[in-house]
Design a protein around this motif. Sequence first.
Motif, PDB file in Angstrom:
ATOM      1  N   ASP A  44       0.838  -1.213   0.000  1.00 52.97           N
ATOM      2  CA  ASP A  44       0.000   0.000   0.000  1.00 52.97           C
ATOM      3  C   ASP A  44       0.864   1.250   0.000  1.00 52.97           C
ATOM      4  O   ASP A  44       0.580   2.224  -0.712  1.00 52.97           O
ATOM      5  CB  ASP A  44      -0.922   0.005   1.223  1.00 52.97           C
ATOM      6  N   ILE A  45       1.912   1.237   0.801  1.00 49.56           N
ATOM      7  CA  ILE A  45       2.805   2.403   0.876  1.00 49.56           C
ATOM      8  C   ILE A  45       3.608   2.547  -0.409  1.00 49.56           C
ATOM      9  O   ILE A  45       3.780   3.651  -0.936  1.00 49.56           O
ATOM     10  CB  ILE A  45       3.737   2.274   2.101  1.00 49.56           C
ATOM     11  N   LEU A  46       4.069   1.423  -0.942  1.00 48.80           N
ATOM     12  CA  LEU A  46       4.857   1.441  -2.177  1.00 48.80           C
ATOM     13  C   LEU A  46       4.080   2.081  -3.326  1.00 48.80           C
ATOM     14  O   LEU A  46       4.633   2.835  -4.127  1.00 48.80           O
ATOM     15  CB  LEU A  46       5.276   0.020  -2.549  1.00 48.80           C
ATOM     16  N   SER A  47       2.799   1.774  -3.413  1.00 47.89           N
ATOM     17  CA  SER A  47       1.991   2.270  -4.535  1.00 47.89           C
ATOM     18  C   SER A  47       1.741   3.779  -4.466  1.00 47.89           C
ATOM     19  O   SER A  47       1.378   4.392  -5.463  1.00 47.89           O
ATOM     20  CB  SER A  47       0.648   1.537  -4.581  1.00 47.89           C
ATOM     21  N   GLU A  48       1.963   4.371  -3.284  1.00 47.64           N
ATOM     22  CA  GLU A  48       1.662   5.788  -3.105  1.00 47.64           C
ATOM     23  C   GLU A  48       2.896   6.657  -2.837  1.00 47.64           C
ATOM     24  O   GLU A  48       2.864   7.860  -3.057  1.00 47.64           O
ATOM     25  CB  GLU A  48       0.674   5.971  -1.937  1.00 47.64           C
ATOM     26  N   SER A  49       3.976   6.046  -2.364  1.00 46.97           N
ATOM     27  CA  SER A  49       5.129   6.832  -1.936  1.00 46.97           C
ATOM     28  C   SER A  49       5.935   7.371  -3.119  1.00 46.97           C
ATOM     29  O   SER A  49       6.100   6.700  -4.145  1.00 46.97           O
ATOM     30  CB  SER A  49       6.053   5.990  -1.047  1.00 46.97           C
ATOM     31  N   THR A  50       6.450   8.584  -2.942  1.00 54.98           N
ATOM     32  CA  THR A  50       7.343   9.185  -3.945  1.00 54.98           C
ATOM     33  C   THR A  50       8.757   9.334  -3.386  1.00 54.98           C
ATOM     34  O   THR A  50       9.640   9.845  -4.073  1.00 54.98           O
ATOM     35  CB  THR A  50       6.828  10.579  -4.360  1.00 54.98           C
ATOM     36  N   LYS A  51       8.962   8.901  -2.143  1.00 57.93           N
ATOM     37  CA  LYS A  51      10.265   9.028  -1.501  1.00 57.93           C
ATOM     38  C   LYS A  51      11.158   7.852  -1.888  1.00 57.93           C
ATOM     39  O   LYS A  51      10.808   6.690  -1.640  1.00 57.93           O
ATOM     40  CB  LYS A  51      10.108   9.077   0.022  1.00 57.93           C
ATOM     41  N   GLU A  52      12.308   8.158  -2.480  1.00 59.14           N
ATOM     42  CA  GLU A  52      13.172   7.098  -3.002  1.00 59.14           C
ATOM     43  C   GLU A  52      13.618   6.117  -1.918  1.00 59.14           C
ATOM     44  O   GLU A  52      13.651   4.907  -2.139  1.00 59.14           O
ATOM     45  CB  GLU A  52      14.405   7.702  -3.675  1.00 59.14           C
ATOM     46  N   LYS A  53      13.940   6.623  -0.734  1.00 55.51           N
ATOM     47  CA  LYS A  53      14.454   5.703   0.293  1.00 55.51           C
ATOM     48  C   LYS A  53      13.354   4.766   0.797  1.00 55.51           C
ATOM     49  O   LYS A  53      13.629   3.620   1.167  1.00 55.51           O
ATOM     50  CB  LYS A  53      15.091   6.471   1.442  1.00 55.51           C
ATOM     51  N   VAL A  54      12.103   5.242   0.795  1.00 56.19           N
ATOM     52  CA  VAL A  54      10.988   4.377   1.182  1.00 56.19           C
ATOM     53  C   VAL A  54      10.781   3.298   0.121  1.00 56.19           C
ATOM     54  O   VAL A  54      10.629   2.117   0.433  1.00 56.19           O
ATOM     55  CB  VAL A  54       9.693   5.206   1.373  1.00 56.19           C
ATOM     56  N   ILE A  55      10.799   3.703  -1.140  1.00 55.67           N
ATOM     57  CA  ILE A  55      10.648   2.756  -2.257  1.00 55.67           C
ATOM     58  C   ILE A  55      11.755   1.715  -2.217  1.00 55.67           C
ATOM     59  O   ILE A  55      11.512   0.511  -2.356  1.00 55.67           O
ATOM     60  CB  ILE A  55      10.661   3.511  -3.606  1.00 55.67           C
ATOM     61  N   ARG A  56      12.989   2.185  -2.004  1.00 59.05           N
ATOM     62  CA  ARG A  56      14.151   1.291  -2.017  1.00 59.05           C
ATOM     63  C   ARG A  56      14.051   0.228  -0.930  1.00 59.05           C
ATOM     64  O   ARG A  56      14.284  -0.954  -1.185  1.00 59.05           O
ATOM     65  CB  ARG A  56      15.425   2.111  -1.835  1.00 59.05           C
ATOM     66  N   ILE A  57      13.686   0.641   0.298  1.00 57.24           N
ATOM     67  CA  ILE A  57      13.673  -0.315   1.410  1.00 57.24           C
ATOM     68  C   ILE A  57      12.522  -1.313   1.275  1.00 57.24           C
ATOM     69  O   ILE A  57      12.652  -2.493   1.639  1.00 57.24           O
ATOM     70  CB  ILE A  57      13.626   0.415   2.772  1.00 57.24           C
ATOM     71  N   ILE A  58      11.389  -0.877   0.712  1.00 61.10           N
ATOM     72  CA  ILE A  58      10.265  -1.808   0.521  1.00 61.10           C
ATOM     73  C   ILE A  58      10.604  -2.848  -0.543  1.00 61.10           C
ATOM     74  O   ILE A  58      10.359  -4.049  -0.355  1.00 61.10           O
ATOM     75  CB  ILE A  58       8.979  -1.047   0.160  1.00 61.10           C
ATOM     76  N   LEU A  59      11.187  -2.416  -1.648  1.00 58.72           N
ATOM     77  CA  LEU A  59      11.564  -3.371  -2.690  1.00 58.72           C
ATOM     78  C   LEU A  59      12.641  -4.322  -2.191  1.00 58.72           C
ATOM     79  O   LEU A  59      12.643  -5.516  -2.525  1.00 58.72           O
ATOM     80  CB  LEU A  59      12.045  -2.627  -3.940  1.00 58.72           C
ATOM     81  N   ALA A  60      13.567  -3.821  -1.377  1.00 56.09           N
ATOM     82  CA  ALA A  60      14.603  -4.687  -0.810  1.00 56.09           C
ATOM     83  C   ALA A  60      13.980  -5.733   0.120  1.00 56.09           C
ATOM     84  O   ALA A  60      14.420  -6.889   0.161  1.00 56.09           O
ATOM     85  CB  ALA A  60      15.620  -3.847  -0.046  1.00 56.09           C
ATOM     86  N   THR A  61      12.931  -5.326   0.839  1.00 59.24           N
ATOM     87  CA  THR A  61      12.223  -6.269   1.720  1.00 59.24           C
ATOM     88  C   THR A  61      11.512  -7.341   0.898  1.00 59.24           C
ATOM     89  O   THR A  61      11.583  -8.541   1.216  1.00 59.24           O
ATOM     90  CB  THR A  61      11.203  -5.521   2.601  1.00 59.24           C
ATOM     91  N   PHE A  62      10.839  -6.929  -0.168  1.00 63.36           N
ATOM     92  CA  PHE A  62      10.170  -7.892  -1.045  1.00 63.36           C
ATOM     93  C   PHE A  62      11.182  -8.874  -1.645  1.00 63.36           C
ATOM     94  O   PHE A  62      10.929 -10.088  -1.719  1.00 63.36           O
ATOM     95  CB  PHE A  62       9.428  -7.163  -2.167  1.00 63.36           C
ATOM     96  N   ALA A  63      12.309  -8.353  -2.099  1.00 68.21           N
ATOM     97  CA  ALA A  63      13.343  -9.212  -2.686  1.00 68.21           C
ATOM     98  C   ALA A  63      13.870 -10.191  -1.645  1.00 68.21           C
ATOM     99  O   ALA A  63      14.103 -11.372  -1.938  1.00 68.21           O
ATOM    100  CB  ALA A  63      14.475  -8.355  -3.246  1.00 68.21           C
TER     101      ALA A  63
END
Length: 313
Positions: free
Chosen positions: A101-120
């Motif tokens: 939910d946060i990934l789909s709305e966030s524009t902050k690069e560090k938030v995007i980066r850490i969520i994708l790293a968690t998914f990976a």
Amino acid sequence: MTETSQDLHNHLNALKQQVQSNQANDSMNTTVRALQTMLRHDNFRHEFAQQGGVETLVAALGKTTNFQLQYQIAFALWCLTFNGEISRKATAAGVIPALGDILSESTKEKVIRIILATFANILNKVDEREIKREAALQMVQCKTLKTLELIDAKKYDDPDLEEDVKFLSEELTLSVHDLSSYDEYYTEVRSGRLQWSPVHKSEKFWRENVQKFNEKQFEVVKILIKLLESSHDPIILCVAAHDIGEYARHYPRGKTVVEQYQGKAAVMRLLSAEDPNVRYHALLAVQKLMVHNWEYLGKTLDTDSNGEQVAAK
């Protein structure tokens, strides 16, 4: 438990309780920052997870819109997913939908980066095929593939992020390649986040898949009934009531199964719900549970112009 182990247990439990206490952002930032440091160590991860820490962080994530706090909580979850056992339980703990939910709305690069790293991390650490597949399908349901396309188009200057985007795109595309309509439905139900996706109103889907609702000791039926009893979301209640009715309509013993697990009582209670759409779908479900001539019922509902009917949403 040794004195040192007891001290660790007490300290992590105190941090967990502070996260649960809905502190102001500054206090919460301090608490989560302490967790970020401690959860870099695997023995601390295991102890925190044993105390229900993963679920506590997921709940906290859903209560904040502060992007710095979102980042810190996501970072703590990322640390936890380095433990394979915790990664295997991530799907059941609600980690993926909360982050998605946060990934789909966030524009902050560090938030995007850490969520994708968690998914990976989750996909890399899980060896069991079915658990890994369910994790990937939860990510797909959160529209992560679309988000990955948008991120890839922006071309962030970050090799690690690019690597995660490529890895996740390949894994998620592979997971949906042979995705059946029931796989899609099952993942949606298990997530508890029901919506009016096409399968719910497809006659073909119900005819071909209704028997699968009886697998794993009626797991899907039980989840739908639990949602009827516990959810406060009108859409979830509408869809769950609709699906219980369709199950009873298409499976000869469906009415008996639903009654056995108190599903009929759960639907009946919704007849007095505040939301008119919930009342409408509950009424339809009750009729399907009680009437045997389904074709006659359908014609009656279609042609009845005397009563007011709320448009289905």
